[in-house]
Every structure is written in structure tokens, then in C-alpha cells.
Design an enzyme around this catalytic site. Sequence first.
Site, PDB file in Angstrom:
ATOM      1  CE  LYS A   1      13.518  18.675 -12.702  1.00 15.04           C
ATOM      2  NZ  LYS A   1      14.277  18.967 -11.476  1.00 15.04           N
TER       3      LYS A   1
ATOM      4  CG  MET B   1      -7.847 -16.854   3.736  1.00 12.91           C
ATOM      5  SD  MET B   1      -9.329 -17.888   3.771  1.00 12.91           S
ATOM      6  CE  MET B   1     -10.316 -17.134   2.494  1.00 12.91           C
TER       7      MET B   1
ATOM      8  CG  PHE C   1      17.609  12.379  -4.392  1.00 13.56           C
ATOM      9  CD1 PHE C   1      17.666  11.662  -3.202  1.00 13.56           C
ATOM     10  CD2 PHE C   1      16.547  13.246  -4.604  1.00 13.56           C
ATOM     11  CE1 PHE C   1      16.676  11.815  -2.239  1.00 13.56           C
ATOM     12  CE2 PHE C   1      15.557  13.395  -3.638  1.00 13.56           C
ATOM     13  CZ  PHE C   1      15.625  12.684  -2.455  1.00 13.56           C
ATOM     14  CD  GLN C   2      12.765  11.408  -4.467  1.00 13.04           C
ATOM     15  OE1 GLN C   2      12.348  12.161  -5.339  1.00 13.04           O
ATOM     16  NE2 GLN C   2      12.161  11.263  -3.296  1.00 13.04           N
TER      17      GLN C   2
ATOM     18  CD  GLU D   1       3.836   7.923  -4.262  1.00 12.09           C
ATOM     19  OE1 GLU D   1       3.724   7.264  -3.204  1.00 12.09           O
ATOM     20  OE2 GLU D   1       4.564   8.923  -4.360  1.00 12.09           O
TER      21      GLU D   1
END
Lengths: 569, 163
Positions: A160, A470, A110-111, A48
Site C-alpha cells: 500500500k 460429466m 489484517f487481510q 475477483e
Amino acid sequence: MKNGAQYIIDFLLKKEVEMVFGYPGGQILNFYEYLGKSPLKHVLVRHEQGGAHAACGYARATGKPGVCLATSGPGATNLVTGIADAYLDSIPLLAITGQVNLNDIGKDSFQEADITGIVTPVTKHSYLLESLDTLPEILDEAWQVATGGRPGPVLIDVPKNLFLAEGEIADSRQTLHTRKVKKADRTEELMPKITEALSKAKQPLILTGGGVVTAGACDLLIKLAEETGIPVVNTLMGKSAFPADHPLALGMVGMHGVAAANLALSNCDLLLCLGTRLSDRVTGNRRQFLEKACIIHVDVDAAELQKNVDANYCLQLDARLFLQRILDEGHFKKNGDIAQWHQQIDRWQQEHPLPTDFSGLIKPQEVILEAARQAGSKAIVVTDVGQHQMFVAQYYPISRCRNFLTSGGLGAMGFGLPAAMGAAFGRPGEDVLLFVGDGGFQMTLQELATIREHNLPVKVIILNNSTLGMIHQWQDVVFKKHYVASNLPPLPDFVKLAAAYDIPAVIAATREELSQAMEFVLKTEGPVIADFRVDKEEMVLPFILPGGKPEDMLGRWQGETHLRSFSRK
Amino acid sequence: MKHTFAVLVENSPGVLSKVAGLFSRRGFNIESLVVSETEDSSTSRMTIVVEGDNRVLEQVGKQLNKQVDVIKVNDITNEETVERQLCLIRVSADQSTRQEVLQITEVFRCRVVDIGRKSLIVEATGDEAKMQAIIRSLWPFGIMELVRTGKVAMVRGERNKGK
């Protein structure tokens, strides 16, 4: 009757969104079901974060908003780096995330993650959709917020069940956004004063930021510079705003700005700042920034005015409107006083040029110069973050607006590859040159699969110094050569890695191989990976330590081999 | 210096956390923040007292203005306003001191809203200076518990809608 998913898809199509970058998951599957049946193109990224960066790369290269999708919880949280990058660089980005069912929110389902809460500090606005009725207004407003004024990211979190909820959805009513009270416009009052200050100045300078690119005002900036004869310096984000091969272009200022540009900045008597927030990387000590010069600050975001630097004249205006206005207004004549200023700048440029003569191990700058020599100044150039980013900003001549894509404000390593991918999608038929370090490349290289899948002409030029360059430089200069956690080996064999993704690759470890390897990179159709082994001891110079002034820049002046502050003889 | 901002916001979920979050991440100090619905149920009014120099206060106003949910920001510090806070004080007051405590509450026109054998609850309303004076006066008797609201404020005179 439409459901939420169909409504969102139709909205995106109506807004002429060409493609969305996304990754499916449980709570957004219902949306994908309808996405799969629609003409809207979906690009399956491999992470993602890659989706958010790709959407940003697309937006940066085209000027159109980028759209990314993710599922709830981990999908949404993986977007955060890309969203923060878009926020700091003012990139229009619309992120749509799935969320658990409305009834399950707040139950640690969940999630489940409170993504609207998580992204509040790094978005212009975020929405949790709570009923289908508000969807049209939210979409309309989100689009306006993302693209309007100073652009930026907006996130819409969709539970959802609302993807599937059906209803007769009325068209958008007046949006909440329009209730805002307009501030008084000070253009009329300030314009004559600004014009007068500009024509009186003896050592004037224009500083362009990314706002000029966003406003599509590059042509007008050239016109103003030419009419007035005022030289132009740029911030990192403003690099593509003014063509590098223009005689009035001095290059980048700031922490790693080129010497002549920094000296012009510290000696100017008037600075016209266009579309820049005057970040600490530009100003150094913001309290002592150009105490004697007249500062004119024009920005579309009122909150940037007087935030970091006290300006003499502040004007909240889009850069294009400002430039149009001042060109209409001004009767500029190039006076003799400016000629002296030009001579002074010429002297600085001759006395302190960027080094172009190299020996020993290959230097990163040589690879960049060779790429520029072969690809020319019209290529789309993308960087990741670190030393190579600064070298490209200093050395690669960019001559067209939106042809330099970099993570400026957030400085997010891992930005490069997915952003280059997004740019390639947005500008088909054009080669995309990605300069990336061996560190940053390893952060998001999973997108090689996406690039292979779509055969995108992303030319991955790895400036491989087998160290975090760097960090190495800082530990060298600031921490007295105490190197901690900056060595990267064991590195993967990048040629074998390329083979694993079925991408052609080349390696160059000596100066003799350099030009041929670059030819291979540019002649090969589609994606290609090049592993250029470069000297890890090469430093990005000049180097202004944080809080320093331009004239305090460290460098190797007058052929010396040691680092010295410019102002200390 | 302390400034008072009257901020009209959309009465939408999350607006308080967005504004409060803005203050913390930009490093602005909130002295007090009061939020409630206005005469129009689709909007809320926040009265925010902020401590900072002019530069900070200018940024507070501008950053608030950038929020999508914020409709209007007014710095009313220098305007003529009516300001009120409400304070509940449980003060120790037995047989020997009760009379004196009651006299003080009368002077400040406070109300006694509860009486126990050893203490009283005093309700006081007024501006910041009056609150401090009451607290100072009751302090010697022993303040056992104290809760205060933040400040709410309204500009005096006719309301000028167009402004």
C-alpha cells in the site's frame, strides 16, 4: 514527480491497455484513487475470480494481454483460479494486487496473504515490489514475461505505501530477463529432415494445439495443409486454429475426440504436432503414444519437448516461424500414396459420424447444432467446463481463429460467464455465445450484474440437465451407476433469476420450442439467458478412459445401444 | 542415476523457494542443494544433486531454464570437476579408543576441531566417496552426531566465458 500508482497507470496506458478488470479493497484503494482520475477504463466485476476470468476471456478473444486488479488477502486469493487457468492455457495475464504496508508484511496483518508465494506454481513469475526504484524494471519485465515466448500469467504485488510513495523514477534499465543465456537454435539442422519426413510419409497427420492460435499462425497452417494435402486434427485448445468446414479438417482428438480423428491419430505414420503440450487428454497412455509413427514436435517452450511424449524430431520454435519456414523450404507434391490415406479417412468419417438424429428428450447436441445453424460459424463461442464443453468442441463448427474460448488445461467450472464477458468487452459489436451447464453457471453467475451494467451481448445458453453431467457420466460408466453428489436440484428458476438481473430470458423444454427459443436468443439485443432442458442421460461419446489408446474408445458403434470399446469386435 | 546441476541464478528474494518449489511440484528428487553468492554479488550459484532417469533430468534442466531468475543451467555430471562436501562428526573416543580414532582422521587428512573427555569433533572435507569412507571407518567407534553440507562443485580447467 509521480507516485507508484500513477507510474503503474501510465505504464498500462503506454502499453495500450484498454481496460482493467478489478475489485477494490483497503490496500489497493490508493491505486483506485488515481485510477479514477485517469483515462484507463476500469470494469467493476462482482467477484475477483470473475475479474481474472474476464481478463483471460478478453486476452483469449483479442490476443492482447488481460489485466486484473485485486486487493490484498482475500481479493488476491480469489484471483488464483483465474491465474491458474491462464497458466495452463498459456494466456497472457497481468495481475496487480495490493498488499499491506511494507513494514507490516510478515506480521499476519489484517487481510495479509503471501500472494506471491501462493501463485508461484501457477505463474510464469511473480514479484513483490519492495522499493519504488525497481518499479519500472519490474513492470517492463513482467510485461515481457507475460507476453513473450509461451505467454502466461504474471503477478505484481504492491504494498500500500508504495502506491503513494513519490519519487523521480528513472526509466527502466536493462531488465534482469535479458541476462538469460540463449540456447543453440536447431532450426537449420532439423528443417531439411522434417521436410523430408513430411514428404515421405504415406499417412501423415497434423495435430494443432493452442500454440498455433497464440502465434497467429492459422492462415499459414491452412496453407501448409493445402500445399501438402495433409489432414488436420486439433486438441481442445487448437479448435479455432483450423476452420472446421475445411475439407482437410477432421476435428478434435483425445478423450472425447471424434471417432475419425482418433482413428486417423492412431493409424498415422507421421504426426506433426504444432503448439501442443500433448496432454494426457490427448495421448491417453503417454508411454505407448504412437509407438510406430514418426513424431515431429514443434513448440515455443523447450520444456514441453520430450516431456510427455518421445518425439523423433523436436524443435523449439514459435508455430508461425516454423510454418513460414517450412512453407519457404518445402516443395511439396501431393503424391498418390496420400490419396489412399484420404480414402481411408473418408471411410472412417462415413462409418462413424457424430450422431445428428435425435429423439425423446432434447439432447444437448441439438441445441448446439441449432445455435450453429442460426448463428453461423463466425460467432465467438465460449464454453464452461463439463459435458457441454465437449459437445461444443465436437459439434460447433468454428471457422475463425480466437473464436473458441474454453478452459482447457485447468478445466475450471465457473470460467464461462466471466470469460464470455471479457470477450464481449474485447470484441465490441460481436455476439458472444456462451454454452454453460446448470452447475458451472451457478459458480460465477454474480457477473450477470456486470453484464447487465454494460449491456453486453452475452447470450447465455444453459444446457440444463439438472445434474453435473460429466460426473454423472463417469459415475454411470466407471462407478457402475453409483451416483454420488452429482444431482443438482433444487435448481433456481433461471427465468426468474434473469428477471432479478433485468435480463430477458426464455425456456425451452421440448423439441418444438427449440428453434424459436434460439431465435429469441439471437434476435434479442444485449444479454439474454436461455434455459434449455436437456436429457441428463446423454453421454459424451466417444470416451477414452484415462490411460487408454485412441482405438480403445468407448462408443455405440454400428447402431448398437450398449457401450463397447472400438477395438473389441 | 545422480546428476549434478550448476545453476546460476539472480540473487533475488524468493529465488530459493521458487527453485525448491519447482522440484517438489514436478516430483523431482533433490539429493542435495547448496546455494551461495558468487564472485558477482548480484548472482548466486546453486549446486543441485538430483536423482532420476534421463527423462527426468532433461525436464529438470528445461524447467529450471524457464524460471525468470535462472540465468544458466549446466549439467556438470560428466565434466571433470572438483567437488567438495564438508562434514562434522562427533565421534565417541575415550582413553582406550582415542589414539585409533586420531589415526583414522590422519589417514583421511581430517582435522580434529574439538576435544571432550569422551568424544572428538572431526571436520572432514572431500567428495562423496571420501565422506562415505570416513563415516564407515568411524562408525564402529560410535558416531554421536553428524552434519553434512551438500556438494559444491566447479569445473576444472580454464573458465570459458563465452560458453
